[in-house]
Design an enzyme around this catalytic site. Structure first.
Site, PDB file in Angstrom:
ATOM      1  N   CYS A  11       0.869  -1.172   0.000  1.00  8.97           N
ATOM      2  CA  CYS A  11       0.000   0.000   0.000  1.00  8.97           C
ATOM      3  C   CYS A  11       0.910   1.227   0.000  1.00  8.97           C
ATOM      4  CB  CYS A  11      -1.009   0.007   1.146  1.00  8.97           C
ATOM      5  SG  CYS A  11      -0.348   0.201   2.794  1.00  8.97           S
ATOM      6  N   CYS A  85      -2.386   1.436  -4.289  1.00 13.60           N
ATOM      7  CA  CYS A  85      -1.154   2.118  -4.719  1.00 13.60           C
ATOM      8  C   CYS A  85      -1.046   2.187  -6.227  1.00 13.60           C
ATOM      9  CB  CYS A  85       0.083   1.484  -4.099  1.00 13.60           C
ATOM     10  SG  CYS A  85       0.310  -0.241  -4.507  1.00 13.60           S
ATOM     11  N   CYS A  89       3.551  -0.779  -8.314  1.00 13.74           N
ATOM     12  CA  CYS A  89       4.160  -2.087  -8.100  1.00 13.74           C
ATOM     13  C   CYS A  89       4.727  -2.592  -9.423  1.00 13.74           C
ATOM     14  CB  CYS A  89       3.114  -3.069  -7.566  1.00 13.74           C
ATOM     15  SG  CYS A  89       3.819  -4.594  -6.948  1.00 13.74           S
TER      16      CYS A  89
END
Length: 137
Positions: A11, A85, A89
């Site tokens: 996150c 997020c 990633c």
């Protein structure tokens, strides 16, 4: 997936949702799963309301510290679970990516964090059933 699956929770601040998810997975799966958590922009401390909410169910995350998301953490994980997020990633072939849409506990009191904590537990229980299917507890 290896004999012992590895899960990374991500996150933004690694201070609430991902910390709670990592704690639940550690608590519920024990040593059957390798657990990591990180943030794309880690905070300075774990959210006090998340600490309190987890303490209410007997899980202590008060000594945890937010960690920066690294390429190695993603590379070494079988399953990467993002929580708000977005696209921060990194994507590697052969990895499984999930996005859990959860409310952000940042700035919320423990009353608002409890339902998030409980929703994360339910999601983690489903994840455990899926990634440990057929493996001896």
């Amino acid at each position: 997936m290896a004999d012992k699956p590895s899960v990374l929770f991500v996150c933004v601040h690694n201070a609430g949702r991902s910390q709670m998810a990592a704690a639940w997975l550690t608590q519920l799966a024990g040593d059957r799963v390798e657990v990591r958590s990180a943030g794309s922009a880690p905070g300075s401390e774990v959210n006090p309301a998340a600490v309190e909410a987890m303490a209410e169910v007997g899980i202590d995350i008060s000594r945890k510290t937010p960690k920066l998301l690294t390429l190695d953490a993603v590379r070494e994980s079988d399953v990467c679970i993002t929580m708000g997020c977005g696209d921060t990633c990194p994507v590697f072939p052969g990895k499984r990516y999930l996005d859990w849409e959860l409310a952000d506990p940042a700035g919320q009191g423990v009353e608002a964090v409890r339902p998030i904590r409980d929703e994360i537990k339910t999601l983690v229980e489903g994840l455990i059933a899926e990634i440990t299917a057929g493996k001896t507890p």
